[in-house]
Every structure is written in C-alpha cells, then in structure tokens.
Scaffold this motif. Structure first.
Motif, PDB file in Angstrom:
ATOM      1  N   ILE A 151       5.167  -3.173   1.305  1.00  0.00           N
ATOM      2  CA  ILE A 151       5.893  -2.683   0.135  1.00  0.00           C
ATOM      3  C   ILE A 151       5.623  -1.188   0.022  1.00  0.00           C
ATOM      4  O   ILE A 151       4.461  -0.767  -0.096  1.00  0.00           O
ATOM      5  N   PRO A 152       6.649  -0.342   0.067  1.00  0.00           N
ATOM      6  CA  PRO A 152       6.413   1.106   0.008  1.00  0.00           C
ATOM      7  C   PRO A 152       5.755   1.530  -1.308  1.00  0.00           C
ATOM      8  O   PRO A 152       6.157   1.082  -2.386  1.00  0.00           O
ATOM      9  N   THR A 153       4.766   2.363  -1.208  1.00  0.00           N
ATOM     10  CA  THR A 153       4.122   2.880  -2.424  1.00  0.00           C
ATOM     11  C   THR A 153       5.088   3.727  -3.239  1.00  0.00           C
ATOM     12  O   THR A 153       4.923   3.861  -4.454  1.00  0.00           O
ATOM     13  N   SER A 154       6.114   4.278  -2.572  1.00  0.00           N
ATOM     14  CA  SER A 154       7.083   5.145  -3.264  1.00  0.00           C
ATOM     15  C   SER A 154       7.844   4.399  -4.350  1.00  0.00           C
ATOM     16  O   SER A 154       8.406   5.027  -5.263  1.00  0.00           O
ATOM     17  N   LEU A 155       7.894   3.040  -4.276  1.00  0.00           N
ATOM     18  CA  LEU A 155       8.612   2.292  -5.301  1.00  0.00           C
ATOM     19  C   LEU A 155       7.955   2.441  -6.663  1.00  0.00           C
ATOM     20  O   LEU A 155       8.566   2.148  -7.689  1.00  0.00           O
ATOM     21  N   GLY A 156       6.727   2.887  -6.677  1.00  0.00           N
ATOM     22  CA  GLY A 156       6.072   3.163  -7.954  1.00  0.00           C
ATOM     23  C   GLY A 156       6.716   4.292  -8.718  1.00  0.00           C
ATOM     24  O   GLY A 156       6.451   4.473  -9.919  1.00  0.00           O
ATOM     25  N   ASN A 157       7.586   5.067  -8.047  1.00  0.00           N
ATOM     26  CA  ASN A 157       8.299   6.168  -8.712  1.00  0.00           C
ATOM     27  C   ASN A 157       9.546   5.710  -9.460  1.00  0.00           C
ATOM     28  O   ASN A 157      10.193   6.517 -10.129  1.00  0.00           O
ATOM     29  N   LEU A 158       9.910   4.422  -9.318  1.00  0.00           N
ATOM     30  CA  LEU A 158      11.133   3.922  -9.957  1.00  0.00           C
ATOM     31  C   LEU A 158      10.864   3.672 -11.433  1.00  0.00           C
ATOM     32  O   LEU A 158      10.725   2.535 -11.887  1.00  0.00           O
ATOM     33  N   SER A 159      10.842   4.726 -12.176  1.00  0.00           N
ATOM     34  CA  SER A 159      10.419   4.659 -13.579  1.00  0.00           C
ATOM     35  C   SER A 159      11.377   3.870 -14.458  1.00  0.00           C
ATOM     36  O   SER A 159      10.997   3.419 -15.544  1.00  0.00           O
ATOM     37  N   SER A 160      12.627   3.688 -14.001  1.00  0.00           N
ATOM     38  CA  SER A 160      13.608   2.947 -14.805  1.00  0.00           C
ATOM     39  C   SER A 160      13.671   1.467 -14.423  1.00  0.00           C
ATOM     40  O   SER A 160      14.417   0.706 -15.041  1.00  0.00           O
ATOM     41  N   LEU A 161      12.911   1.054 -13.411  1.00  0.00           N
ATOM     42  CA  LEU A 161      13.010  -0.308 -12.882  1.00  0.00           C
ATOM     43  C   LEU A 161      12.522  -1.337 -13.906  1.00  0.00           C
ATOM     44  O   LEU A 161      11.437  -1.220 -14.463  1.00  0.00           O
ATOM     45  N   THR A 162      13.359  -2.349 -14.119  1.00  0.00           N
ATOM     46  CA  THR A 162      12.977  -3.464 -14.989  1.00  0.00           C
ATOM     47  C   THR A 162      12.901  -4.780 -14.214  1.00  0.00           C
ATOM     48  O   THR A 162      12.162  -5.684 -14.589  1.00  0.00           O
ATOM     49  N   HIS A 163      13.649  -4.891 -13.111  1.00  0.00           N
ATOM     50  CA  HIS A 163      13.733  -6.137 -12.342  1.00  0.00           C
ATOM     51  C   HIS A 163      13.403  -5.837 -10.891  1.00  0.00           C
ATOM     52  O   HIS A 163      14.136  -5.127 -10.205  1.00  0.00           O
ATOM     53  N   PHE A 180       9.821  -5.851 -16.404  1.00  0.00           N
ATOM     54  CA  PHE A 180       9.643  -7.129 -17.094  1.00  0.00           C
ATOM     55  C   PHE A 180       9.848  -8.324 -16.165  1.00  0.00           C
ATOM     56  O   PHE A 180       9.496  -9.449 -16.514  1.00  0.00           O
ATOM     57  N   PHE A 181      10.400  -8.114 -14.970  1.00  0.00           N
ATOM     58  CA  PHE A 181      10.604  -9.203 -14.008  1.00  0.00           C
ATOM     59  C   PHE A 181       9.972  -8.772 -12.700  1.00  0.00           C
ATOM     60  O   PHE A 181      10.461  -7.866 -12.023  1.00  0.00           O
ATOM     61  N   PHE A 182       8.877  -9.446 -12.309  1.00  0.00           N
ATOM     62  CA  PHE A 182       8.123  -9.066 -11.116  1.00  0.00           C
ATOM     63  C   PHE A 182       7.940 -10.314 -10.264  1.00  0.00           C
ATOM     64  O   PHE A 182       7.182 -11.224 -10.600  1.00  0.00           O
ATOM     65  N   ARG A 183       8.656 -10.380  -9.125  1.00  0.00           N
ATOM     66  CA  ARG A 183       8.629 -11.579  -8.292  1.00  0.00           C
ATOM     67  C   ARG A 183       8.483 -11.190  -6.827  1.00  0.00           C
ATOM     68  O   ARG A 183       9.426 -10.709  -6.202  1.00  0.00           O
ATOM     69  N   ILE A 184       7.288 -11.411  -6.282  1.00  0.00           N
ATOM     70  CA  ILE A 184       7.018 -11.069  -4.889  1.00  0.00           C
ATOM     71  C   ILE A 184       6.526 -12.299  -4.129  1.00  0.00           C
ATOM     72  O   ILE A 184       5.846 -12.192  -3.105  1.00  0.00           O
ATOM     73  N   LEU A 186       0.736  -4.071 -17.349  1.00  0.00           N
ATOM     74  CA  LEU A 186       2.134  -3.798 -17.688  1.00  0.00           C
ATOM     75  C   LEU A 186       2.556  -4.747 -18.805  1.00  0.00           C
ATOM     76  O   LEU A 186       3.036  -5.857 -18.568  1.00  0.00           O
ATOM     77  N   SER A 187       2.395  -4.313 -20.010  1.00  0.00           N
ATOM     78  CA  SER A 187       2.600  -5.193 -21.173  1.00  0.00           C
ATOM     79  C   SER A 187       4.035  -5.670 -21.319  1.00  0.00           C
ATOM     80  O   SER A 187       4.299  -6.633 -22.039  1.00  0.00           O
ATOM     81  N   SER A 188       4.975  -5.024 -20.620  1.00  0.00           N
ATOM     82  CA  SER A 188       6.386  -5.418 -20.742  1.00  0.00           C
ATOM     83  C   SER A 188       6.722  -6.651 -19.905  1.00  0.00           C
ATOM     84  O   SER A 188       7.784  -7.267 -20.099  1.00  0.00           O
ATOM     85  N   ILE A 189       5.867  -7.041 -18.951  1.00  0.00           N
ATOM     86  CA  ILE A 189       6.203  -8.111 -18.003  1.00  0.00           C
ATOM     87  C   ILE A 189       6.396  -9.448 -18.715  1.00  0.00           C
ATOM     88  O   ILE A 189       5.572  -9.877 -19.520  1.00  0.00           O
ATOM     89  N   ARG A 190       7.515 -10.098 -18.363  1.00  0.00           N
ATOM     90  CA  ARG A 190       7.814 -11.442 -18.879  1.00  0.00           C
ATOM     91  C   ARG A 190       7.683 -12.498 -17.785  1.00  0.00           C
ATOM     92  O   ARG A 190       7.247 -13.601 -18.049  1.00  0.00           O
ATOM     93  N   LEU A 191       8.120 -12.158 -16.574  1.00  0.00           N
ATOM     94  CA  LEU A 191       7.944 -13.071 -15.449  1.00  0.00           C
ATOM     95  C   LEU A 191       7.086 -12.403 -14.398  1.00  0.00           C
ATOM     96  O   LEU A 191       7.388 -11.305 -13.936  1.00  0.00           O
ATOM     97  N   ILE A 226       5.216   1.485 -13.159  1.00  0.00           N
ATOM     98  CA  ILE A 226       6.576   1.176 -13.641  1.00  0.00           C
ATOM     99  C   ILE A 226       6.445   0.539 -15.023  1.00  0.00           C
ATOM    100  O   ILE A 226       6.389  -0.688 -15.171  1.00  0.00           O
ATOM    101  N   ARG A 227       6.435   1.330 -16.025  1.00  0.00           N
ATOM    102  CA  ARG A 227       6.035   0.887 -17.358  1.00  0.00           C
ATOM    103  C   ARG A 227       7.029  -0.057 -18.016  1.00  0.00           C
ATOM    104  O   ARG A 227       6.665  -0.797 -18.943  1.00  0.00           O
TER     105      ARG A 227
END
Length: 645
Positions: free
Chosen positions: A193-205, A228-232, A248-253, A224-225
C-alpha cells in the motif's frame, strides 16, 4: 501525455472529415475544411466508442435522434451539446473501452459499471481534465491501473471493484487531493500500500480488499482524518495495525479480516473509535484480550474477531451495545476456565436486535444460564460448539422462535433434549452431537418442517427413531450414530426426497433395511453399520443412483449380495462382518470410481476377481472368507480408514 491526447483529437477530426465527405459529396458541392465543430467531435467520439462494443442496449445511438438524447448520455446546460456524463451501467456492454472517449473533453461522470467490458483501461482517460467520477466496477478489465489517471486532478471517485487488474497501486494516486472514494477491491493487485495515500486528505471510503497486497499497513493512513470506511481485508498484509488508525474517530467500518496481522487491540479502542459500527479483524494472528472499552462504541452493530488467538473472558458489558446484531468470536482461546464464562450471556438480554451469536471453538466453561431464554427473539444463529459447556439446555430455549441454526456440539452437556425445541419451527440446522444427552429424541422434532440438517450423534439417546421425521421434508443430513437407539429403521424416512446423508451407525437397531430405501434417489451416504440388522439387502438399493458410501458392516445381513451395478458413482463400500454368501459379485470390477472395498468376515466363496479395484491389494480386504481362492488380495488384512461421518 498531452501529445497522446492531441493525437486522439486529431484522429477523430480526420475520421469525422472522412465520413462527412462521403456523406455529402454526392449530394451537392461543399467547401471542405478540417475544422470540425465541438459537438460533432462528441458525436463521433460516441460512435467510435459504440463501434468497439457489442450490445443491443445502444440501439438509440443513431442519427434518428440528437446524441444528447441517446441512451445514458447527458449533455450540459452551460455548454450546450457537450457530453458531461455517460451512465451506461448494467447494459450488458461487451468489448474494450475505446480510447476515443478522450475526445469527450467535458466529461465529468463515467459510469460503465456492471457490464462485460474487457481489455485495458485506456490511459487516454487521463486527457479528461474535468472528470470527477470514474465507475468501472464489476467488469473484466485487466492490466495495470494507468498512472495517467492522476492527471484528472478533479477526480473524486475511482471505483474499479471486481475486475482483473494487476500490478501495483500507483504511488501517484496520492496526488489526487479531492479524491473521496477509492475502491480497488476484488482484483489481483500486488506490491504494498503506497504511503503516499496518506496525502488523500479528502478520502472517506478506502477499500482494497480481495487483492494480493503485502507488507505493512502504512501508518501514514492515519493522517486521513475524514476516513469512515476502511476495508483492507483478504490480502497478505503483515505486522501490526498502526496505532494512528485506531485514532481516526470518524471510522464507522473497520475491516482487516484475513491477513497476517499480529499484535493486540488497544485497551481504549471503543473510546478512540466512538463512531464504530462494524469492526472485523478475523482470520489474523491477534492476541490479548477483547477490549472492555468496546461498550463505549455505542453504535457498534457487528463485532467479528474469529480465527485469532484472543484470550481472557468475553466482556460482560457488551450488553450496553443495544444495537448489536452480530457477535462472531469463534476459533479463539477465549474463556477464563471458570464457571462464570457463560454469565456474559445474561448481559446480552439488552441487545434487542441480536441476530448472530457465534462463540464456537473456544475455552468457554460453565452452564448455560436460564436467561438465554430472554435473548432477542430476532436471533437466527446460536453456535456454541467445541467449548467446555456443561449442564442441560434451558427449556426456555423455545422462546427463540426465529432460530435458523442452533449448534451446541462437542461440549459436556447432559440431560434430556427439551420438548420446547419443537417451538423452533424455523430451524434448519440443529447440532447437539458429541455431548452426553440422554432420553428419547423429542416427538416435537416433527415440527421442524424446514430442517435440513439434524446432528444428534455421539450421545446416549435411547428409544426409537421417530417415524414422524418424515414431516421434515427438507432434511438433507440425518446423523444419529453412536447412541443407544433401538427398534426398526422407520421406512417413512426414505420418503424424504432431499435426503443425502443417513448415518445410523453404532446403535442397537433391529429388523431389516427397508425396501423403501430405493426411494432415496439423492442419498449419497448410507451408514447402518454396527447395529443388529438382519435379513437380505433389498434389491431396490440399486435405485439409489447417487450413492457413494455404503457402510453396512457389523450386522447380521445374510443371503447373496445383490447386484448394484447401477451405482456407478460408488466410492466406498464396507459390507464386512455379516453373513453374506455366494460368489463375489463380478460387477464390483466395473465400478471404476470405487476406492475402498471391504468384504471381510462373510461367507463368500469361489475365485476372487482380478480386475478393477481388485488389482489394488491395499484398497480391498477379503480376509475371513474361508471359501475364497486366488486373487492378489485374498490375504489382505482389513485396514480400512476410519472416518467421522
């Protein structure tokens, strides 16, 4: 990249010029230029797109309608006659994606999901600088994810779920600062998983489950503050889950199931993830206790931690989760070794939506509390097998009238099976095998008209087999072996058209094998071994064309063994320790799928056949038949493998 975009545009314009000349030169003189209107470019790009595909759904794409009225096409209001969206989902499109789509320069939305598209994703899509949403999920696209996509800097959605993509996740995706939805699940992506994905500040899913990704989970993902949907799940990821993700307090899944992750869950998990709804960590190598703080995640509905090495008691405060509908903890090391292990069940009485309770294959000790009768009436599945539970089944179990499966096998439970079981008329799977239950099989069992599997083997049940089992017309598996059952085999059982497995071995059954056995067209395993059955084997058995396992050893069957030549799929036959006489039936040589044959300790006579399975001395036994002669296996000692059916 820009050069390739210009080449595509030029190609389409020259192609349009060619069609335009051929369509008009015979009608009247025209002055031809190479300048093509913008809306004509869009029309021709759409036709080039259609030309690559096979589908009846694009029949409206012709000159009888303006292209803005074609199926799935939306044109903009500000820029009249320019295509801004293509929504062709579920139209059974077959073929590759045309690179000429790059000429639809005003496109904002591409939705080609749920089709049969194949080939590579055209890198020319990177020319669409206005593109915001790209849906290509549920197709058969292959190849790598084009790096050129990152030129579409306005992208908010990338959805490639369920394709055949390979290669790595492009590091460059981390530059798409507006991306909110990234779903690459169910492909064959490799690498890390690229570490650069941590820059996706708008990512929710973020969903990448079902690939072959390895390495560690980057702690940069914890930046990624808004996630709310994190599935790996279902990858080859290893190491620990970075603590930053648990903050990440926003995470739901949160789903990391089926990897090679290790470590323990933080004690304050339910505090740092207060919005958690689904938490899945099964099929990993997690250790330590289940955090008591999970009860603070008041919105939690599903907790799945199966197939790990969790230890200690199941938190007794889970009953505070009033929305809990699934608790799946099987195959761990849970339990304190004391009788209080099962008391947490009482706390679940507050979970009025509870639907699934799976705690099998742990070290839970104690008796079932009577409060189990007060669990939610929405419960459909209770699995408590392979623990150290003792005592009886509370009669109040009958209150759980929506149960579909009830499994308490492989414990130390005693007493009688309560008659109240008959109230569970939606039950499909009922498993109490490998316990110490006594008494008779409840007559109320005939209320289970939807029952497909009944496992009561390896107990101390007495009495007869109820003929009323015939009312269970959906029954596929009936296991009653290793009890103390007496009486005849009810002929009514063979009226169940769905019956595939009948295991009545190791009881004290008497009488004959009913002629009605021939009615069981679907039966695959018939085990009546080690009983006190007698008489001849009915010839109707030859009608059981699906039969693969015939186990009738250790009885008093007599007479000539019938011809069962129609049973072409037979894999294993054990008729040893009976009183069969006459010659060994020659049709046995012709059963080419037969793997094990035990004829020992009967009264067969004559010559042992030499073809078919008889060529393999280790696959057969005829020992104990004193009147046999010849053959390669006449002295083979029976060492047939034992199985737990």
């Amino acid at each position: 990249m820009e050069l390739s975009c210009n080449i595509v545009v030029a190609a389409v314009r020259w192609l349009w010029l060619f069609f335009f000349i051929n369509a008009t030169v015979l009608m009247w003189p025209v002055v031809v230029t190479t300048k093509v209107s913008a809306n004509a470019t869009d029309a021709l790009a759409l036709l080039a797109f259609k030309h690559q595909l096979r589908s009846d759904s694009l029949s409206t794409w012709n000159d009888s309608l303006p292209f803005c009225q074609w199926e799935g096409i939306t044109c903009g209001r500000r820029h009249s006659q320019r295509v801004v969206a293509m929504n062709l989902t579920g139209l059974q499109l077959v073929g590759p994606l045309s690179p000429f789509i790059a000429n639809l320069t005003f496109l904002r939305v591409i939705d080609f999901s749920r089709n049969k598209l194949h080939g590579q994703i055209p890198p020319e899509i990177g020319c669409l600088f206005r593109l915001r949403h790209l849906y290509l999920y549920e197709n058969s696209l292959w190849g790598e994810i084009p790096v050129n996509l990152t030129r579409c800097w306005r992208l908010r959605t990338i959805d490639f779920y369920t394709n055949e993509l390979i290669g790595r996740i492009p590091v460059e995706l981390g530059s798409l600062s507006r991306l909110s939805w990234l779903r690459l699940s169910s492909n064959s992506l490799t690498g890390s998983i690229p570490t650069s994905l941590g820059n996706l500040s708008s990512l929710t899913h973020f969903s990448i489950w079902g690939n072959e990704l390895g390495g560690n989970i980057p702690e940069e993902l914890g930046q990624i503050r808004n996630l709310f949907f994190f599935r790996i799940a279902k990858n080859k990821l290893s190491g620990i889950v970075p603590p930053t993700l648990y903050n990440l307090s926003s995470i739901r899944l949160f789903s990391v199931t089926q990897n090679q992750l290790s470590g323990s869950l933080p004690p304050d998990l339910g505090v740092t993830l207060p919005n958690l709804i689904h938490f899945y960590g099964g099929l990993n190598q997690f250790t330590g206790p289940i955090p008591i703080s999970l009860s603070n995640a008041s919105r939690l509905e599903r907790l799945g931690l199966c197939d790990n090495r969790f230890t200690g008691p199941i938190p007794a405060n889970l009953g505070r989760l009033q929305g809990l509908d699934g608790l799946v903890l099987q195959r761990n090391l849970l339990g304190s070794g004391g009788e209080e292990d099962m008391r947490f069940l009482s706390s679940l009485n507050n979970c009025s939506l509870l639907n699934i309770l799976v705690l099998s294959n742990n070290h839970l000790t104690g008796a079932l509390p009577n409060s189990i009768a007060n669990l939610s009436t929405t419960l459909e599945h209770i699995h408590l097998g392979s623990n150290q539970i003792f005592g009886s089944i509370p009669s109040g179990i009958g209150n759980l009238q929506n149960l579909i499966s009830l499994a308490m096998d492989s414990n130390f439970m005693t007493g009688m099976i309560p008659e109240s079981i008959g109230k569970l008329n939606k039950l499909q799977v009922f498993n109490l095998s490998y316990n110490d239950f006594s008494g008779e099989i409840p007559a109320s069992i005939d209320n289970h008209t939807q029952l497909s599997a009944l496992f009561l083997g390896r107990n101390n049940l007495q009495g007869i087999i109820p003929s009323t089992l015939k009312n269970c017309q959906q029954l596929s598996k009936l296991h009653l072996a290793h009890n103390n059952l007496i009486g005849d085999i009810p002929k009514q059982i063979f009226s169940i058209a769905t019956l595939r497995i009948l295991d009545l071995g190791a009881n004290s059954l008497v009488g004959s094998l009913p002629t009605e056995v021939g009615n069981s067209k679907t039966i695959q395993l018939l085990n009546v071994s080690n009983n006190k059955l007698s008489c001849e084997i009915p010839k109707s058995l030859d009608n059981c064309h699906s039969l693969e396992y015939l186990l009738i050893e250790g009885n008093f069957f007599r007479g000539a063994f019938p011809s069962l030549s129609a049973l072409k799929g037979m894999l294993r036959m054990d008729i040893s320790r009976n009183n069969f006489l006459g010659q060994i039936p020659d049709y046995l040589e012709k059963l080419r799928h037969l793997q094990h044959l035990n004829l020992s300790y009967n009264d067969f006579e004559g010559k042992v056949p030499q073809e078919g399975i008889f060529k393999n001395a280790s696959a057969i036994s005829v020992i104990g038949n004193k009147k046999l002669c010849g053959g390669k296996s006449s002295t083979v000692v029976a060492r047939m493998p034992q199985r737990r059916w």
